[in-house]
Design a protein around this motif. Structure first.
Motif, mmCIF file in Angstrom:
data_model
loop_
_atom_site.group_PDB
_atom_site.id
_atom_site.type_symbol
_atom_site.label_atom_id
_atom_site.label_comp_id
_atom_site.label_asym_id
_atom_site.label_seq_id
_atom_site.Cartn_x
_atom_site.Cartn_y
_atom_site.Cartn_z
ATOM 1 N N LEU A 180 2.318 11.082 -9.086
ATOM 2 C CA LEU A 180 1.495 11.469 -10.237
ATOM 3 C C LEU A 180 0.769 12.782 -9.981
ATOM 4 O O LEU A 180 0.648 13.634 -10.872
ATOM 5 C CB LEU A 180 0.502 10.342 -10.545
ATOM 6 C CG LEU A 180 1.125 9.037 -11.100
ATOM 7 C CD1 LEU A 180 0.046 7.961 -11.258
ATOM 8 C CD2 LEU A 180 1.804 9.306 -12.414
ATOM 9 N N VAL A 181 0.276 12.938 -8.770
ATOM 10 C CA VAL A 181 -0.426 14.196 -8.444
ATOM 11 C C VAL A 181 0.534 15.374 -8.527
ATOM 12 O O VAL A 181 0.230 16.441 -9.069
ATOM 13 C CB VAL A 181 -1.067 14.084 -7.047
ATOM 14 C CG1 VAL A 181 -1.607 15.438 -6.612
ATOM 15 C CG2 VAL A 181 -2.181 13.053 -7.055
ATOM 16 N N VAL B 273 3.317 6.288 -5.500
ATOM 17 C CA VAL B 273 3.149 6.491 -6.956
ATOM 18 C C VAL B 273 2.035 7.489 -7.205
ATOM 19 O O VAL B 273 2.144 8.369 -8.073
ATOM 20 C CB VAL B 273 2.861 5.141 -7.646
ATOM 21 C CG1 VAL B 273 2.464 5.350 -9.099
ATOM 22 C CG2 VAL B 273 4.082 4.261 -7.565
ATOM 23 N N VAL B 274 0.947 7.376 -6.428
ATOM 24 C CA VAL B 274 -0.171 8.318 -6.605
ATOM 25 C C VAL B 274 0.252 9.725 -6.274
ATOM 26 O O VAL B 274 -0.063 10.680 -6.987
ATOM 27 C CB VAL B 274 -1.372 7.864 -5.739
ATOM 28 C CG1 VAL B 274 -2.466 8.918 -5.740
ATOM 29 C CG2 VAL B 274 -1.909 6.553 -6.247
ATOM 30 N N VAL B 275 1.005 9.856 -5.207
ATOM 31 C CA VAL B 275 1.471 11.213 -4.831
ATOM 32 C C VAL B 275 2.377 11.775 -5.911
ATOM 33 O O VAL B 275 2.304 12.954 -6.288
ATOM 34 C CB VAL B 275 2.203 11.163 -3.476
ATOM 35 C CG1 VAL B 275 2.884 12.477 -3.183
ATOM 36 C CG2 VAL B 275 1.227 10.802 -2.369
ATOM 37 N N ASP C 139 0.827 -1.204 0.000
ATOM 38 C CA ASP C 139 0.000 0.000 0.000
ATOM 39 C C ASP C 139 0.857 1.247 0.000
ATOM 40 O O ASP C 139 0.522 2.266 -0.633
ATOM 41 C CB ASP C 139 -0.922 0.004 1.239
ATOM 42 C CG ASP C 139 -1.947 -1.139 1.183
ATOM 43 O OD1 ASP C 139 -2.218 -1.572 0.030
ATOM 44 O OD2 ASP C 139 -2.435 -1.497 2.224
ATOM 45 N N SER C 140 1.956 1.217 0.661
ATOM 46 C CA SER C 140 2.821 2.415 0.695
ATOM 47 C C SER C 140 3.388 2.728 -0.670
ATOM 48 O O SER C 140 3.524 3.892 -1.071
ATOM 49 C CB SER C 140 3.968 2.201 1.692
ATOM 50 O OG SER C 140 4.764 1.080 1.315
ATOM 51 N N THR C 141 3.686 1.724 -1.377
ATOM 52 C CA THR C 141 4.232 1.949 -2.726
ATOM 53 C C THR C 141 3.189 2.554 -3.621
ATOM 54 O O THR C 141 3.442 3.494 -4.406
ATOM 55 C CB THR C 141 4.739 0.647 -3.313
ATOM 56 O OG1 THR C 141 5.719 0.066 -2.433
ATOM 57 C CG2 THR C 141 5.363 0.864 -4.687
ATOM 58 N N VAL C 142 2.002 2.071 -3.551
ATOM 59 C CA VAL C 142 0.901 2.604 -4.373
ATOM 60 C C VAL C 142 0.644 4.048 -4.008
ATOM 61 O O VAL C 142 0.453 4.925 -4.872
ATOM 62 C CB VAL C 142 -0.353 1.748 -4.199
ATOM 63 C CG1 VAL C 142 -1.530 2.383 -4.905
ATOM 64 C CG2 VAL C 142 -0.099 0.350 -4.720
ATOM 65 N N LEU C 143 0.661 4.331 -2.706
ATOM 66 C CA LEU C 143 0.438 5.713 -2.268
ATOM 67 C C LEU C 143 1.529 6.635 -2.791
ATOM 68 O O LEU C 143 1.275 7.764 -3.217
ATOM 69 C CB LEU C 143 0.386 5.754 -0.739
ATOM 70 C CG LEU C 143 0.134 7.122 -0.120
ATOM 71 C CD1 LEU C 143 -1.227 7.685 -0.572
ATOM 72 C CD2 LEU C 143 0.188 7.018 1.422
#
Length: 442
Positions: free
Chosen positions: A13-14, A9-11, A3-7
């Motif tokens: 991208l934002v 990547v999302v940050v 989950d930390s990795t996904v978060l």
């Protein structure tokens, strides 16, 4: 993937989206540049120079337009002139975009449009001119091109400032022909100028010869007049001198004969003396070259006796002797003979003649006028008439020498230094001795 990795990547991208949005939302427009902005494909407005904020992914800059004056040089365009000659013409157009919206939406490429309008207008204008007219009518062609381009590009938001023709290149054969024509024209002008120079030189030389001949003729005329007048005066003076000399010689011979005859009578010669003198004279009479034979007459004694009886008187011894005859005590003097011959012996100079000669000499020594100037023809005054009783000789034709008139005011006496020197050819006559005085008695 945790989950930390996904978060993470999302940050990321934002953050990337925010950065891209900021880049697209903030635009900087340079000075003298206008930006055409579209929103969702439609024209929104024109952004002025400075910082411009756009809506990311909705607004975009369609095109940046340079508002400065632009210079475009078009490649040479082949154009046919009125006399069917093809020439290549280079043009330069100076334009400026005044309406960025029209420049973007009214025409696809306004540079190509300007080039095509320039080419068609240039062919239309040059097609009505000859080659020589095209080469000498650049200003007229520029004016027509500028008017046509400005009218056509006005709706495109473009203002054409100037149109200049950079070069007009005729074909090589035409250039060679034009060079030969120009060379022939220059040679023609050079020949004309040379002929004009030779003509002017000939005219100047003729004018100089004319002036020289006129001055020479004037000098010869003055010299002939002075020589004629000098000869006339010389002959008059010589005639007067000969006349007076002959008169005085006659007076002297008369006086000498009278003295000799009186002396002979006073000596009371005898016939023997006369015979002796006669015999002494006979050899002298025979000395002539023409005398070959000379004969003494047989009646020589009788001739002497008759001569003695005629002139003598018998004395107390019967011999005839000469008796002296009364002798006049005086002999008449020349000036006492007649009043009309008194001026024969007056040889004093005439001051009027000297004045007229000086005037003629000054006229002959005048400065020669400049080339082309009018030559003054001043009349030369004539010499006064001579003191001789006979009529004065007629003056030669031409300007006569005029002396002072009888009604002129009396002249002042000139000093000795002011008396002019007569020209050569007129002899100086020295003053003769005063013959009015009686000669000394012997």
């Amino acid at each position: 993937m945790t989950d930390s990795t996904v978060l993470l990547v999302v940050v990321a991208l934002v953050v990337l989206l925010v950065v891209v949005s900021l880049v697209k939302a903030i635009q900087i427009i340079p000075q003298a540049t206008a930006a055409v902005i579209e929103r969702l494909g439609r024209f929104k407005g024109t952004a002025d120079p400075g910082l411009v904020f756009l809506v990311p992914f909705i607004d975009k800059v369609r095109e940046r337009i340079d508002l400065r004056e632009q210079v475009v040089s078009f490649p040479p365009q082949p154009v046919i002139t009125q006399d069917n000659l093809t020439v290549n013409i280079d043009t330069v157009v100076y334009y400026q975009v005044t309406d960025p919206k029209s420049a973007v939406y009214e025409i696809n490429d306004y540079i190509v449009g300007v080039e095509q309008i320039t080419t068609t207008t240039l062919r239309n204008v040059v097609g009505g001119m000859s080659l020589e007219g095209t080469l000498t009518s650049r200003d007229e062609i520029n004016t027509v091109l500028r008017g046509e381009l400005d009218e056509a590009t006005g709706r495109w938001g473009i203002r054409v400032a100037r149109v200049e023709i950079k070069a007009i290149d005729p074909p090589a054969s035409i250039q060679e022909s034009m060079e030969r024509q120009m060379k022939a024209d220059r040679e023609k002008r050079a020949t004309i100028l040379t002929a004009e120079g030779q003509r002017e030189s000939a005219i100047r030389s003729a004018e100089g010869q004319k002036q020289a001949q006129i001055l020479t003729a004037e000098g010869a005329k003055q010299a002939a007049i002075l020589n004629a007048e000098a000869e006339r005066q010389s002959r008059i003076l010589r005639a007067q001198g000969d006349r007076a000399a002959r008169y005085l010689e006659a007076q002297g011979e008369a006086k000498a004969i009278e003295k000799v005859f009186a002396a002979i009578k006073a000596g009371k010669p005898t016939p023997e003396l006369l015979a002796y003198q006669y015999l002494q004279t006979l050899p002298l009479m025979a000395e002539g070259d023409a005398n070959k034979v000379w004969i003494v007459p047989s009646d020589f004694g009788k001739a002497l006796e008759g001569f003695t009886r005629m002139l003598g008187a018998p004395g107390g011894d019967g011999v005839f002797r000469f008796e002296p005859s009364p002798v006049d005590a005086t002999v008449s003097k020349p000036e006492d003979d007649d009043e009309s011959i008194k001026d024969w012996f007056d040889t004093t100079g005439d001051p009027e003649i000297a004045k007229v000669v000086a005037d003629a000499e000054a006229q002959a020594r005048k400065e020669v006028p400049a080339l082309g100037a009018e030559i003054p023809h001043a009349p030369v005054p004539p010499l006064p008439s001579s003191h001789s009783n006979g009529p004065a000789p007629q003056q030669p034709d031409g300007p006569q020498l005029q002396g002072p008139s009888a009604s002129a005011s009396p002249q002042r006496a000139l000093p000795e230094s002011a008396v002019p020197t007569p020209p050569r050819g007129i002899p100086q006559v020295p003053p003769a001795p005063d013959l009015t005085k009686p000669p000394a008695q012997e």
